[in-house]
Design a protein around this motif. Structure first.
Motif, PDB file in Angstrom:
ATOM      1  N   SER A 107       0.962  -1.379  -0.066  1.00  0.00           N
ATOM      2  CA  SER A 107      -0.013   0.013  -0.003  1.00  0.00           C
ATOM      3  C   SER A 107       0.899   1.435   0.049  1.00  0.00           C
ATOM      4  O   SER A 107       0.726   2.142  -0.903  1.00  0.00           O
ATOM      5  CB  SER A 107      -0.902   0.031   1.146  1.00  0.00           C
ATOM      6  N   ASP A 120       9.561   0.859   7.862  1.00  0.00           N
ATOM      7  CA  ASP A 120       8.872  -0.357   8.124  1.00  0.00           C
ATOM      8  C   ASP A 120       9.930  -1.056   9.184  1.00  0.00           C
ATOM      9  O   ASP A 120      10.978  -1.003   9.128  1.00  0.00           O
ATOM     10  CB  ASP A 120       9.043  -1.109   6.801  1.00  0.00           C
ATOM     11  N   TRP A 170       7.114  -9.137   1.105  1.00  0.00           N
ATOM     12  CA  TRP A 170       5.603  -8.902   1.327  1.00  0.00           C
ATOM     13  C   TRP A 170       5.162 -10.248   1.670  1.00  0.00           C
ATOM     14  O   TRP A 170       5.465 -11.329   1.295  1.00  0.00           O
ATOM     15  CB  TRP A 170       5.071  -8.808  -0.313  1.00  0.00           C
ATOM     16  N   GLN A 214      -3.799 -14.386  -6.114  1.00  0.00           N
ATOM     17  CA  GLN A 214      -5.138 -14.266  -6.516  1.00  0.00           C
ATOM     18  C   GLN A 214      -5.557 -13.033  -7.255  1.00  0.00           C
ATOM     19  O   GLN A 214      -6.760 -13.029  -7.343  1.00  0.00           O
ATOM     20  CB  GLN A 214      -6.118 -14.653  -5.042  1.00  0.00           C
ATOM     21  N   SER A 215      -4.909 -12.076  -7.403  1.00  0.00           N
ATOM     22  CA  SER A 215      -4.928 -11.160  -8.386  1.00  0.00           C
ATOM     23  C   SER A 215      -4.360 -11.255  -9.437  1.00  0.00           C
ATOM     24  O   SER A 215      -3.274 -11.987  -9.454  1.00  0.00           O
ATOM     25  CB  SER A 215      -4.976  -9.633  -7.615  1.00  0.00           C
ATOM     26  N   VAL A 235       7.088   1.876  14.573  1.00  0.00           N
ATOM     27  CA  VAL A 235       6.555   2.882  15.094  1.00  0.00           C
ATOM     28  C   VAL A 235       5.940   2.345  16.227  1.00  0.00           C
ATOM     29  O   VAL A 235       5.144   1.275  16.224  1.00  0.00           O
ATOM     30  CB  VAL A 235       5.662   3.438  14.072  1.00  0.00           C
ATOM     31  N   SER A 238      -8.445  -3.923   1.208  1.00  0.00           N
ATOM     32  CA  SER A 238      -7.380  -4.608   1.836  1.00  0.00           C
ATOM     33  C   SER A 238      -6.557  -5.401   0.844  1.00  0.00           C
ATOM     34  O   SER A 238      -5.833  -6.243   1.085  1.00  0.00           O
ATOM     35  CB  SER A 238      -7.595  -5.450   2.949  1.00  0.00           C
ATOM     36  N   LEU A 291      -4.866  -5.829  -3.340  1.00  0.00           N
ATOM     37  CA  LEU A 291      -4.035  -4.933  -4.258  1.00  0.00           C
ATOM     38  C   LEU A 291      -4.691  -4.138  -5.436  1.00  0.00           C
ATOM     39  O   LEU A 291      -4.257  -3.199  -5.606  1.00  0.00           O
ATOM     40  CB  LEU A 291      -3.122  -6.133  -4.959  1.00  0.00           C
TER      41      LEU A 291
HETATM   42  C1  LIG Z   1      -0.648 -14.895   2.212  1.00  0.00           C
HETATM   43  C2  LIG Z   1      -1.583 -13.809   1.560  1.00  0.00           C
HETATM   44  C3  LIG Z   1      -1.486 -13.726   0.134  1.00  0.00           C
HETATM   45  C4  LIG Z   1      -2.379 -12.630  -0.054  1.00  0.00           C
HETATM   46  N1  LIG Z   1      -2.441 -12.788  -1.563  1.00  0.00           N
HETATM   47  C5  LIG Z   1      -3.116 -11.663  -2.178  1.00  0.00           C
HETATM   48  C6  LIG Z   1      -3.303 -11.324  -3.549  1.00  0.00           C
HETATM   49  O1  LIG Z   1      -2.965 -12.497  -4.251  1.00  0.00           O
HETATM   50  N2  LIG Z   1      -3.844 -10.504  -4.070  1.00  0.00           N
HETATM   51  C7  LIG Z   1      -4.326  -9.410  -3.289  1.00  0.00           C
HETATM   52  O2  LIG Z   1      -5.110  -8.578  -3.952  1.00  0.00           O
HETATM   53  N3  LIG Z   1      -4.283  -9.366  -2.002  1.00  0.00           N
HETATM   54  C8  LIG Z   1      -3.710 -10.573  -1.251  1.00  0.00           C
HETATM   55  N4  LIG Z   1      -3.394 -10.418   0.001  1.00  0.00           N
HETATM   56  C9  LIG Z   1      -3.912  -9.490   0.754  1.00  0.00           C
HETATM   57  C10 LIG Z   1      -2.765  -8.650   1.324  1.00  0.00           C
HETATM   58  O3  LIG Z   1      -3.507  -7.591   2.187  1.00  0.00           O
HETATM   59  C11 LIG Z   1      -2.390  -7.573   0.374  1.00  0.00           C
HETATM   60  O4  LIG Z   1      -1.790  -8.286  -0.842  1.00  0.00           O
HETATM   61  C12 LIG Z   1      -1.235  -6.508   0.870  1.00  0.00           C
HETATM   62  O5  LIG Z   1      -0.330  -7.305   1.689  1.00  0.00           O
HETATM   63  C13 LIG Z   1      -1.694  -5.366   1.466  1.00  0.00           C
HETATM   64  O6  LIG Z   1      -0.590  -4.405   1.674  1.00  0.00           O
HETATM   65  P1  LIG Z   1      -0.318  -3.318   2.853  1.00  0.00           P
HETATM   66  O7  LIG Z   1       0.679  -2.628   2.652  1.00  0.00           O
HETATM   67  O8  LIG Z   1      -1.685  -2.697   3.069  1.00  0.00           O
HETATM   68  O9  LIG Z   1      -0.114  -4.269   4.247  1.00  0.00           O
HETATM   69  P2  LIG Z   1       1.132  -5.404   4.566  1.00  0.00           P
HETATM   70  O10 LIG Z   1       1.471  -6.209   3.277  1.00  0.00           O
HETATM   71  O11 LIG Z   1       0.342  -6.330   5.491  1.00  0.00           O
HETATM   72  O12 LIG Z   1       2.112  -4.549   4.924  1.00  0.00           O
HETATM   73  C14 LIG Z   1       2.172  -3.898   6.146  1.00  0.00           C
HETATM   74  C15 LIG Z   1       3.632  -3.337   6.246  1.00  0.00           C
HETATM   75  O13 LIG Z   1       3.657  -2.489   7.391  1.00  0.00           O
HETATM   76  C16 LIG Z   1       4.796  -2.995   8.431  1.00  0.00           C
HETATM   77  N5  LIG Z   1       4.404  -2.657  10.062  1.00  0.00           N
HETATM   78  C17 LIG Z   1       3.344  -2.877  10.542  1.00  0.00           C
HETATM   79  N6  LIG Z   1       3.381  -2.407  11.877  1.00  0.00           N
HETATM   80  C18 LIG Z   1       4.206  -1.444  11.702  1.00  0.00           C
HETATM   81  C19 LIG Z   1       5.018  -0.419  12.761  1.00  0.00           C
HETATM   82  N7  LIG Z   1       4.210  -0.343  13.748  1.00  0.00           N
HETATM   83  N8  LIG Z   1       6.048   0.277  12.514  1.00  0.00           N
HETATM   84  C20 LIG Z   1       6.596  -0.024  11.101  1.00  0.00           C
HETATM   85  N9  LIG Z   1       6.111  -0.916  10.282  1.00  0.00           N
HETATM   86  C21 LIG Z   1       5.103  -1.664  10.539  1.00  0.00           C
HETATM   87  C22 LIG Z   1       4.920  -4.443   8.219  1.00  0.00           C
HETATM   88  O14 LIG Z   1       6.298  -4.660   8.565  1.00  0.00           O
HETATM   89  C23 LIG Z   1       4.556  -4.585   6.721  1.00  0.00           C
HETATM   90  O15 LIG Z   1       5.651  -4.777   6.023  1.00  0.00           O
HETATM   91  C24 LIG Z   1      -2.796 -11.462   0.459  1.00  0.00           C
HETATM   92  C25 LIG Z   1      -2.648 -11.509   1.923  1.00  0.00           C
HETATM   93  C26 LIG Z   1      -1.981 -12.676   2.393  1.00  0.00           C
HETATM   94  C27 LIG Z   1      -1.685 -12.660   3.957  1.00  0.00           C
END
Ligand SMILES: Cc1cc2nc3c(=O)[nH]c(=O)nc-3n(C[C@H](O)[C@H](O)[C@H](O)COP(=O)(O)OP(=O)(O)OC[C@H]3O[C@@H](n4cnc5c(N)ncnc54)[C@H](O)[C@@H]3O)c2cc1C
Length: 451
Positions: free
Chosen positions: A16, A41, A48, A60-61, A126, A409, A411
């Motif tokens: 994100s 981070d 990821w 899945q996307s 954080v 939540s 991609l």
């Molecule tokens: C196994 C799995 C497979 C998936 N496959 C798909 C898919 O194929 N297609 C799809 O659309 N979605 C998929 N998803 C959904 C998934 O939520 C998204 O792909 C994506 O990871 C969301 O990105 P994000 O950056 O919001 O969160 P995240 O990927 O969870 O990243 C959050 C980041 O924040 C960091 N962080 C957290 N707290 C703190 C803190 N306090 N201080 C500093 N850093 C911090 C973490 O280290 C992490 O790097 C999947 C999820 C999982 C669990």
């Protein structure tokens, strides 16, 4: 208190905020003015969902649902440009596959993250976001952070934050209390913790997998292949694994233009949306994986082996980790009878939770408005509405499924959402302006725009 390195801090650098960093970089490259934004981070380097990068596991996307394409198909940060840069474009196309492996997609995200590495500090967690009252109102935050390598805790000051921390692994209540678990492992940490603790691939281990979603099916499949002598049980509240709805009409729910439609949905009718959501992503498995798993179990039967057991209509009542085993009390939902079994390990595929208040925002709770379902009251462009005491801004990515849609939540939403957040960050928004933005319970529902 050190001044922040930039005006805006992005907390968390998963897909994100990576998408946001790239959207900002592209605007700079086009000579447009953008807010100064940097990211932290907690991980030591970009990764990821590393705990679930299982061999062969697929997205899945689709490959076009990358960080940029829905916003700008000509972007140089696309998955196709990544393939080109790596010299695999022809071979990838030759695979005729819409869904890359997660390892390859992770490699794409790493490649993209390397191009904005100057904006990110890794290994910095954080701990809290506190209000800064120095000018009489909260026009800035004191962000408390820890350098994980040294343990040093510092504070920096920012006018806005974009929080994209992902959800927290959900553990059932009766398990959450026991600390120092070694044999009860959430899927989020699977590859980091499990293989090193169960190193003998030929041991007759007994494993229990809890859950009926994609992660549960993937882990069952992995255990079946990697531990040929193990006995594996899966607990499902339902009769069987349910296929994910990946059909064309339903997938329209992820269309970027649907965010307006969902945001404007009459508040009193939102239960219709929730019913529709349930057909989607939750506790469901990709049909290909269901077939592959069934095929693997069938081959076991041909060989006269029955080492995978799916416990339909069952649930785990409680679990206790003893020194060498996990004792799990299971209930058969049909007969209501219970029994206790012991396992070498229990894998919790029980998803993620996104609580309000967000754990990092607890000190801001009195100033952040909630909607009547108890979630944050979000503007259309992902800012949390505040009381008049606070003009500093909190943007949330991945915390507004109810107001912005099932894809919040996932991609596919990232290219457009990141541009919308950048637009919002670039504008001067006063307390009055933000009251002027459309509330959640907007009644003048717009016509669905498709395409
Ligand atoms: C196994 C799995 C497979 C998936 N496959 C798909 C898919 O194929 N297609 C799809 O659309 N979605 C998929 N998803 C959904 C998934 O939520 C998204 O792909 C994506 O990871 C969301 O990105 P994000 O950056 O919001 O969160 P995240 O990927 O969870 O990243 C959050 C980041 O924040 C960091 N962080 C957290 N707290 C703190 C803190 N306090 N201080 C500093 N850093 C911090 C973490 O280290 C992490 O790097 C999947 C999820 C999982 C669990």
């Amino acid at each position: 208190l050190a001044g922040g390195r930039t005006d805006v801090l992005g907390v968390g650098f998963g897909p994100s905020n990576l998408a946001l960093a790239i959207a900002a970089r592209e605007r700079e490259e086009a000579g447009l003015s953008v807010p100064e934004i940097s990211f932290v981070d907690g991980k030591p380097k970009f990764a990821w969902q590393p705990g679930m990068l299982l061999p062969g596991a697929r997205m899945q996307s689709c490959f076009l649902e990358d960080l940029v394409t829905y916003r700008d198909p000509s972007s140089r940060y696309s998955f196709l440009m990544y393939l080109h840069a790596k010299g695999r474009l022809y071979e990838y196309v030759n695979l005729r596959h819409f869904y890359p492996t997660r390892s390859e997609f992770n490699d794409y995200l790493e490649w993209a993250s390397a191009q904005v590495a100057d904006r990110v500090r890794y290994g910095v967690s954080v701990l809290a976001v506190e209000p800064d009252w120095s000018s009489g109102i909260i026009d800035a935050f004191r962000v408390v952070m820890r350098a994980n390598r040294t343990g040093a805790v510092t504070e920096e000051r920012y006018g806005s934050i974009v929080l994209a921390s992902g959800g927290a692994p959900r553990t059932p209540d009766n398990v959450a209390a026991s600390s120092g678990r070694r044999r009860i492992i959430h899927s989020h940490y699977f590859l980091e913790q499990f293989p090193d603790r169960f190193i003998d691939r030929n041991a007759p281990y007994r494993f229990l997998v809890v859950g009926a979603g994609q992660s549960a099916a993937e882990i069952l499949f992995y255990l079946h292949r990697q531990y040929p002598k193990a006995t594996i049980s899966g607990v499902l509240r339902n009769f069987s694994f349910r296929p994910m709805d990946d059909t064309c009409f339903f997938n329209e729910i992820f269309h970027p233009a649907r965010v307006d439609f969902i945001y404007d949905f009459p508040h009193e009718s939102r239960s219709l949306l929730e019913t529709a959501y349930h057909r989607g992503n939750y506790a469901s498995v990709s049909p290909d994986l269901i077939t592959a798993l069934y095929q693997a179990l069938y081959e076991d039967r041909v060989a006269g082996v029955a080492r995978v057991q799916l416990l339909a209509f069952s649930e785990v009542l409680e679990m206790r980790e003893e020194s060498a085993v996990v004792e799990a009390r299971l209930r058969d939902l049909a007969s209501t009878q219970t029994r206790t079994e012991s396992y070498d390990a229990v894998l919790l595929c029980t998803g993620y939770r996104r609580n309000t208040p967000h754990p990092l925002l607890e000190s801001l709770a009195p100033y952040l408005r909630l909607n009547d379902t108890g979630g944050y009251d979000m503007t259309r462009r992902y800012r949390v509405r505040t009381t008049d005491a606070m003009t500093a801004r909190v943007y949330l990515q991945g915390w507004s499924e109810l107001s912005h849609g099932l894809g919040d939540s996932l991609l596919p939403v990232l290219p457009v959402r990141s541009a919308e957040i950048l637009d919002a960050l670039s504008e001067k928004v006063t307390a009055t302006d933000q009251r002027g933005e459309r509330p959640l319970a907007f009644t003048d529902r717009s016509v669905v725009r498709v395409g």
